[in-house]
Design an enzyme around this catalytic site. Structure first.
Site, short mmCIF file in Angstrom:
data_model
loop_
_atom_site.label_atom_id
_atom_site.label_comp_id
_atom_site.label_asym_id
_atom_site.label_seq_id
_atom_site.Cartn_x
_atom_site.Cartn_y
_atom_site.Cartn_z
N GLU A 285 -7.78 -25.18 -4.27
CA GLU A 285 -8.80 -26.09 -3.73
C GLU A 285 -9.97 -26.26 -4.69
OE1 GLU A 285 -8.60 -26.22 1.15
OE2 GLU A 285 -10.32 -25.27 0.23
N HIS A 306 14.78 -11.26 -7.73
CA HIS A 306 16.15 -11.53 -7.28
C HIS A 306 16.26 -12.93 -6.68
CE1 HIS A 306 17.49 -7.31 -7.88
NE2 HIS A 306 16.18 -7.14 -7.87
N LYS A 420 -6.04 -35.07 7.34
CA LYS A 420 -6.75 -34.96 8.62
C LYS A 420 -6.93 -36.33 9.25
CE LYS A 420 -9.56 -30.93 7.49
NZ LYS A 420 -10.89 -30.48 7.17
O1 PA5 Z 1 -12.26 -23.54 1.79
C1 PA5 Z 1 -12.50 -24.37 2.64
O2 PA5 Z 1 -13.58 -24.97 2.71
C2 PA5 Z 1 -11.48 -24.69 3.72
O3 PA5 Z 1 -10.28 -24.05 3.49
C3 PA5 Z 1 -11.99 -24.29 5.07
O4 PA5 Z 1 -12.28 -22.92 5.07
C4 PA5 Z 1 -10.98 -24.60 6.18
O5 PA5 Z 1 -10.65 -25.96 6.14
C5 PA5 Z 1 -11.54 -24.25 7.54
O6 PA5 Z 1 -12.73 -24.92 7.78
P1 PA5 Z 1 -13.71 -24.50 8.93
O7 PA5 Z 1 -14.18 -23.14 8.69
O8 PA5 Z 1 -14.80 -25.52 8.87
O9 PA5 Z 1 -12.91 -24.59 10.22
#
Ligand code: PA5
Length: 443
Positions: A285, A306, A420
């Site tokens: 990310e 393996h 989303k």
């Molecule tokens: O790293 C990030 O920002 C995302 O992976 C969020 O942690 C994830 O989408 C969950 O978001 P939230 O804590 O707002 O529910």
């Protein structure tokens, strides 16, 4: 202390080239620490180890003690992505491998809201009915669909089973200090809440209550975790050739520059499997944007030798490996001599199982390097809270440095919105009707 060994990269990156990337890493570190780079409003994680007050740790242990007094047997921790993976990986690394099959004392932590599987959810509901249950719900935005669905179900179960008043004693929320549906719901219901500060993004939040509370509830020492992270914070701040975050960030960028586009995080201990999952989110990310970025993948050896071993040895030559080496096993099991030696294994008699694992690791390193796969090692002495804290901070710092070398903002994630929007449209969420019609035509 964590050590980085890059000698398995020597035949892929020249000394000069590595030094060029070390210089870039030092510049990137300066930008990160000065707070002058892209995404600089999300740098709160950088000083968490040194600035987390003892009172926050005490507040986590207050919840732990209160729930121990209530004989809570099961804590459902609800969250996804950065609100899930840090705690999950720490608990997996620190727990007895067979904890769920053994009668260990204290509450068991299970996770929910990290998927939308109906079978998983139904089976979770089967489990909660057999245990004295409490819940920690974690969402920074407070609006993420997966945890919101899971929380609606668990909240309703807890309220029906223990009553509305007692539910307030059994539900803790970790969320934004002011915004989001989870914050307003928690205010209305009167839940105990912990705050995720605005300047800490989800994947950098393991050293906030997001990670600390579930890890403490699972019975582990969060003071030691923070102490390990604090030691690393000091070391990783130095613009110095021995700074492990600089060494790792420099070498992985040099390898990427030379066509090695995929990084495999390798563990030789199943306890490290979820570190791979946490690390993939952190790097995927943070770096995968603007058409750039090393693709982070993970494998667990010797198991995956393996299965994936063939590809790694002989497939497309775009891979490099970063191996988490654990120098010392905390348990010992010796292989016995056998008089008949029918299995021909007496050459191993008297040796520890870990000795075999270590020889497998060294043999694999040499084979993969010979096969064109550079190999870096990130070593810790053993797996415990202190070393995990070190690893968390080390990988976070190196991630920020790496992304700045690459020229991307490590702290945003514009790409995760696309699915989303489509999901909301297909679920007929109010406001998404027109997109729903368009998407259905394409299916
Ligand atoms: O790293 C990030 O920002 C995302 O992976 C969020 O942690 C994830 O989408 C969950 O978001 P939230 O804590 O707002 O529910």
């Amino acid at each position: 202390m964590i050590k980085v060994n890059t000698n398995g990269c020597d035949s892929f990156v020249s000394k000069n080239q590595y030094n060029e990337f070390v210089a870039k890493a030092k510049d990137a570190l300066a930008v990160l620490n000065a707070g002058t780079g892209a995404g600089n409003d999300f740098l709160g994680w950088n000083r968490l180890p040194s600035e987390t007050p003892d009172s926050l740790v005490d507040e986590c242990y207050d919840v732990v003690n209160k729930w121990i007094e209530k004989n809570i047997e099961l804590v459902v921790v609800i969250g996804i992505g950065g609100s899930y993976l840090g705690a999950k990986c720490a608990i997996e690394a620190l727990s007895h491998t067979f904890a769920s099959q053994m009668n260990t004392c204290g509450p068991k932590v299970v996770f929910a809201g990290q998927n939308l599987s109906e079978e998983y959810t139904a089976e979770l509901m089967d489990l909660v009915q057999t245990k004295n249950t409490a819940c920690v719900v974690i969402s920074k935005s407070g609006t993420t669909t997966e945890p919101a669905v899971a929380f609606r179900l668990i909240k309703s179960y807890i309220e029906k089973t223990y009553g509305k008043k007692e539910a307030c004693e059994r539900i803790v929320a970790i969320t934004d200090k002011a915004r989001g549906a989870l914050k307003s719901l928690s205010n209305q219901e009167g839940y105990k809440t912990f705050v995720i500060e605005d300047n800490v993004g989800g994947r950098f939040s393991v050293l906030t209550p997001v990670g600390l509370l579930p890890i403490a509830l699972a019975g582990f020492d969060i003071k030691a975790l923070l102490a390990g992270a604090k030691e690393m914070e000091k070391i990783c701040d130095k613009a110095d050739d021995n700074n492990p975050a600089i060494q790792y960030a420099a070498m992985r960028n040099a390898l990427y520059n030379n066509g090695k586009k995929i990084e495999l995080l390798v563990g030789f201990n199943p306890k490290l499997q979820y570190i791979g999952e946490w690390w993939k989110q952190l790097y995927g990310e943070s770096e995968g944007k603007d058409g750039k970025g090393i693709f982070p993948a993970s494998v667990n050896f010797t198991t995956d030798l393996h299965s994936m071993g063939q590809y790694i040895q002989d497939g497309e030559r775009t891979l490099f490996e970063t191996v988490i080496t654990v120098e010392n096993s905390r348990r010992t099991v010796k292989i016995e001599a056998d008089e008949q030696n029918l299995d021909g294994l007496n050459f191993l008699a008297g040796k520890n199982v870990e000795h075999c694992n270590r020889m497998a690791q060294l043999g694999t390193k040499l084979a993969h390097v010979d096969g064109g796969v550079p190999n870096m090692e990130v070593s810790i002495d053993h797996i415990d809270e202190n070393y995990l804290g070190q690893l968390f901070y080390f990988f976070e710092k190196a991630c920020g440095i790496s992304a700045y070398i690459l020229g991307v903002n490590p702290f945003n994630q514009p790409g995760v919105e696309a699915y989303k929007k489509n999901m909301f449209a297909l679920l007929d969420k109010p406001g998404y009707e027109a997109q729903g019609v368009e998407l259905r035509k394409r299916l």
